[in-house]
Design a protein around this motif. Sequence first.
Motif, PDB file in Angstrom:
ATOM      1  N   PHE A   1      -3.629 -47.413  10.145  1.00  0.00           N
ATOM      2  CA  PHE A   1      -2.733 -48.297   9.411  1.00  0.00           C
ATOM      3  C   PHE A   1      -1.318 -48.076   9.921  1.00  0.00           C
ATOM      4  CE2 PHE A   1      -2.408 -44.443   6.873  1.00  0.00           C
ATOM      5  CZ  PHE A   1      -1.057 -44.385   6.552  1.00  0.00           C
ATOM      6  N   LEU A   2      -0.480 -49.083   9.690  1.00  0.00           N
ATOM      7  CA  LEU A   2       0.936 -48.948  10.003  1.00  0.00           C
ATOM      8  C   LEU A   2       1.731 -49.522   8.845  1.00  0.00           C
ATOM      9  CD1 LEU A   2       2.322 -51.888  10.915  1.00  0.00           C
ATOM     10  CD2 LEU A   2       0.915 -51.488  12.912  1.00  0.00           C
ATOM     11  N   VAL A   3       2.932 -49.012   8.708  1.00  0.00           N
ATOM     12  CA  VAL A   3       3.844 -49.487   7.661  1.00  0.00           C
ATOM     13  C   VAL A   3       5.138 -49.882   8.358  1.00  0.00           C
ATOM     14  CG1 VAL A   3       5.076 -48.896   5.540  1.00  0.00           C
ATOM     15  CG2 VAL A   3       2.839 -47.889   5.981  1.00  0.00           C
ATOM     16  N   ARG A   4       5.638 -51.062   8.011  1.00  0.00           N
ATOM     17  CA  ARG A   4       6.907 -51.496   8.580  1.00  0.00           C
ATOM     18  C   ARG A   4       7.818 -52.004   7.471  1.00  0.00           C
ATOM     19  NH1 ARG A   4       3.620 -56.264  10.283  1.00  0.00           N
ATOM     20  NH2 ARG A   4       4.421 -57.994   9.041  1.00  0.00           N
ATOM     21  N   PRO A   5       9.121 -51.837   7.636  1.00  0.00           N
ATOM     22  CA  PRO A   5      10.048 -52.389   6.649  1.00  0.00           C
ATOM     23  C   PRO A   5       9.927 -53.909   6.644  1.00  0.00           C
ATOM     24  CG  PRO A   5      11.212 -50.992   8.237  1.00  0.00           C
ATOM     25  CD  PRO A   5       9.814 -51.156   8.724  1.00  0.00           C
ATOM     26  N   GLU A   6       9.910 -54.490   5.465  1.00  0.00           N
ATOM     27  CA  GLU A   6       9.780 -55.941   5.350  1.00  0.00           C
ATOM     28  C   GLU A   6      10.278 -56.359   3.974  1.00  0.00           C
ATOM     29  OE1 GLU A   6       8.756 -59.368   7.316  1.00  0.00           O
ATOM     30  OE2 GLU A   6       7.898 -57.516   8.069  1.00  0.00           O
ATOM     31  N   THR A   7      11.225 -57.243   3.934  1.00  0.00           N
ATOM     32  CA  THR A   7      11.739 -57.722   2.650  1.00  0.00           C
ATOM     33  C   THR A   7      11.354 -59.174   2.449  1.00  0.00           C
ATOM     34  OG1 THR A   7      13.849 -58.328   3.654  1.00  0.00           O
ATOM     35  CG2 THR A   7      13.697 -56.132   2.669  1.00  0.00           C
TER      36      THR A   7
ATOM     37  N   PRO B   1       0.117 -43.437  15.170  1.00  0.00           N
ATOM     38  CA  PRO B   1       1.140 -42.515  15.663  1.00  0.00           C
ATOM     39  C   PRO B   1       2.225 -43.204  16.502  1.00  0.00           C
ATOM     40  CG  PRO B   1      -0.876 -42.259  16.923  1.00  0.00           C
ATOM     41  CD  PRO B   1      -1.176 -43.228  15.814  1.00  0.00           C
ATOM     42  N   ALA B   2       2.007 -44.456  16.878  1.00  0.00           N
ATOM     43  CA  ALA B   2       2.967 -45.165  17.723  1.00  0.00           C
ATOM     44  C   ALA B   2       4.117 -45.794  16.928  1.00  0.00           C
ATOM     45  CB  ALA B   2       2.255 -46.244  18.534  1.00  0.00           C
ATOM     46  N   VAL B   3       4.053 -45.726  15.609  1.00  0.00           N
ATOM     47  CA  VAL B   3       5.106 -46.339  14.788  1.00  0.00           C
ATOM     48  C   VAL B   3       5.741 -45.288  13.881  1.00  0.00           C
ATOM     49  CG1 VAL B   3       4.065 -48.638  14.840  1.00  0.00           C
ATOM     50  CG2 VAL B   3       3.475 -47.084  13.006  1.00  0.00           C
ATOM     51  N   GLU B   4       6.837 -45.683  13.261  1.00  0.00           N
ATOM     52  CA  GLU B   4       7.584 -44.774  12.387  1.00  0.00           C
ATOM     53  C   GLU B   4       6.707 -44.258  11.245  1.00  0.00           C
ATOM     54  OE1 GLU B   4      11.959 -44.661  10.267  1.00  0.00           O
ATOM     55  OE2 GLU B   4      11.058 -46.597  10.698  1.00  0.00           O
ATOM     56  N   ALA B   5       6.854 -42.994  10.914  1.00  0.00           N
ATOM     57  CA  ALA B   5       6.102 -42.390   9.811  1.00  0.00           C
ATOM     58  C   ALA B   5       6.455 -43.100   8.506  1.00  0.00           C
ATOM     59  CB  ALA B   5       6.416 -40.907   9.710  1.00  0.00           C
ATOM     60  N   PRO B   6       5.444 -43.435   7.699  1.00  0.00           N
ATOM     61  CA  PRO B   6       5.703 -44.173   6.457  1.00  0.00           C
ATOM     62  C   PRO B   6       6.736 -43.518   5.549  1.00  0.00           C
ATOM     63  CG  PRO B   6       3.350 -44.036   6.861  1.00  0.00           C
ATOM     64  CD  PRO B   6       4.026 -43.177   7.892  1.00  0.00           C
ATOM     65  N   GLU B   7       6.716 -42.193   5.458  1.00  0.00           N
ATOM     66  CA  GLU B   7       7.636 -41.508   4.538  1.00  0.00           C
ATOM     67  C   GLU B   7       9.099 -41.634   4.973  1.00  0.00           C
ATOM     68  OE1 GLU B   7       5.832 -38.543   7.381  1.00  0.00           O
ATOM     69  OE2 GLU B   7       5.009 -40.029   6.031  1.00  0.00           O
ATOM     70  N   LYS B   8       9.350 -42.097   6.172  1.00  0.00           N
ATOM     71  CA  LYS B   8      10.726 -42.279   6.650  1.00  0.00           C
ATOM     72  C   LYS B   8      11.263 -43.684   6.393  1.00  0.00           C
ATOM     73  CE  LYS B   8      10.479 -38.771  10.228  1.00  0.00           C
ATOM     74  NZ  LYS B   8      10.703 -38.455  11.628  1.00  0.00           N
TER      75      LYS B   8
ATOM     76  N   VAL C   1       8.198 -52.829   2.023  1.00  0.00           N
ATOM     77  CA  VAL C   1       7.380 -52.646   3.223  1.00  0.00           C
ATOM     78  C   VAL C   1       6.192 -53.606   3.249  1.00  0.00           C
ATOM     79  CG1 VAL C   1       7.944 -50.185   3.374  1.00  0.00           C
ATOM     80  CG2 VAL C   1       5.849 -50.903   2.209  1.00  0.00           C
ATOM     81  N   PHE C   2       5.616 -53.708   4.439  1.00  0.00           N
ATOM     82  CA  PHE C   2       4.308 -54.323   4.623  1.00  0.00           C
ATOM     83  C   PHE C   2       3.434 -53.286   5.311  1.00  0.00           C
ATOM     84  CE2 PHE C   2       1.114 -56.750   6.992  1.00  0.00           C
ATOM     85  CZ  PHE C   2       0.564 -57.473   5.948  1.00  0.00           C
ATOM     86  N   LEU C   3       2.297 -52.970   4.712  1.00  0.00           N
ATOM     87  CA  LEU C   3       1.329 -52.038   5.280  1.00  0.00           C
ATOM     88  C   LEU C   3       0.170 -52.864   5.818  1.00  0.00           C
ATOM     89  CD1 LEU C   3      -0.027 -48.759   3.789  1.00  0.00           C
ATOM     90  CD2 LEU C   3      -1.613 -50.530   4.549  1.00  0.00           C
ATOM     91  N   LYS C   4      -0.203 -52.635   7.064  1.00  0.00           N
ATOM     92  CA  LYS C   4      -1.342 -53.306   7.684  1.00  0.00           C
ATOM     93  C   LYS C   4      -2.382 -52.250   7.993  1.00  0.00           C
ATOM     94  CE  LYS C   4      -3.446 -56.713   9.861  1.00  0.00           C
ATOM     95  NZ  LYS C   4      -3.650 -58.047   9.417  1.00  0.00           N
ATOM     96  N   ALA C   5      -3.543 -52.357   7.378  1.00  0.00           N
ATOM     97  CA  ALA C   5      -4.631 -51.404   7.555  1.00  0.00           C
ATOM     98  C   ALA C   5      -5.788 -52.091   8.270  1.00  0.00           C
ATOM     99  CB  ALA C   5      -5.097 -50.881   6.202  1.00  0.00           C
ATOM    100  N   ASN C   6      -6.380 -51.389   9.233  1.00  0.00           N
ATOM    101  CA  ASN C   6      -7.455 -51.962  10.026  1.00  0.00           C
ATOM    102  C   ASN C   6      -8.640 -50.994  10.012  1.00  0.00           C
ATOM    103  OD1 ASN C   6      -9.161 -52.672  12.244  1.00  0.00           O
ATOM    104  ND2 ASN C   6      -7.466 -53.834  13.140  1.00  0.00           N
TER     105      ASN C   6
END
Length: 130
Positions: free
Chosen positions: A92-98, A69-76, A81-86
């Motif tokens: 999990f979190l998703v961040r923009p990444e090229t 919940p501390a990061v941007e919602a994936p659908e936005k 992207v890079f998704l990191k799941a623990n």
Amino acid sequence: MRLDDLRGLRSAPTLAVADSKALMVELLKGMEACEWFTAGVMADSALAALQCLRQLERALGWPPLAPDPAVEAPEKIAGAVFLKANQHTGRFLVRPETGLGEGLLITGHNPGDPAAEDTWGPLPLDFFGP
């Protein structure tokens, strides 16, 4: 083909059915020695990354991880992207990444036996799917 053949690849290769089956057997054997896992998904969209994560969870019988919940919602998130799941934290979190390539990386963790720990991949995004 063996899991070691994938090490260092920027993107997951296209696999023949026989190679996928052999890699699955080898992967599951390696994962047996681990207590919990992290997964990294490099994909061209958050939707593709989430689909890969959900296929992995279903195939291995893991409870679904929740978005951090501390990061941007994936659908936005638009674009690659890079998704990191623990699995340990259940998030999990998703961040923009090229520029990362495409594929799934799985890391097995075993604090009691660090020699059992390893990272496997990159595997194709649909390796555990549909």
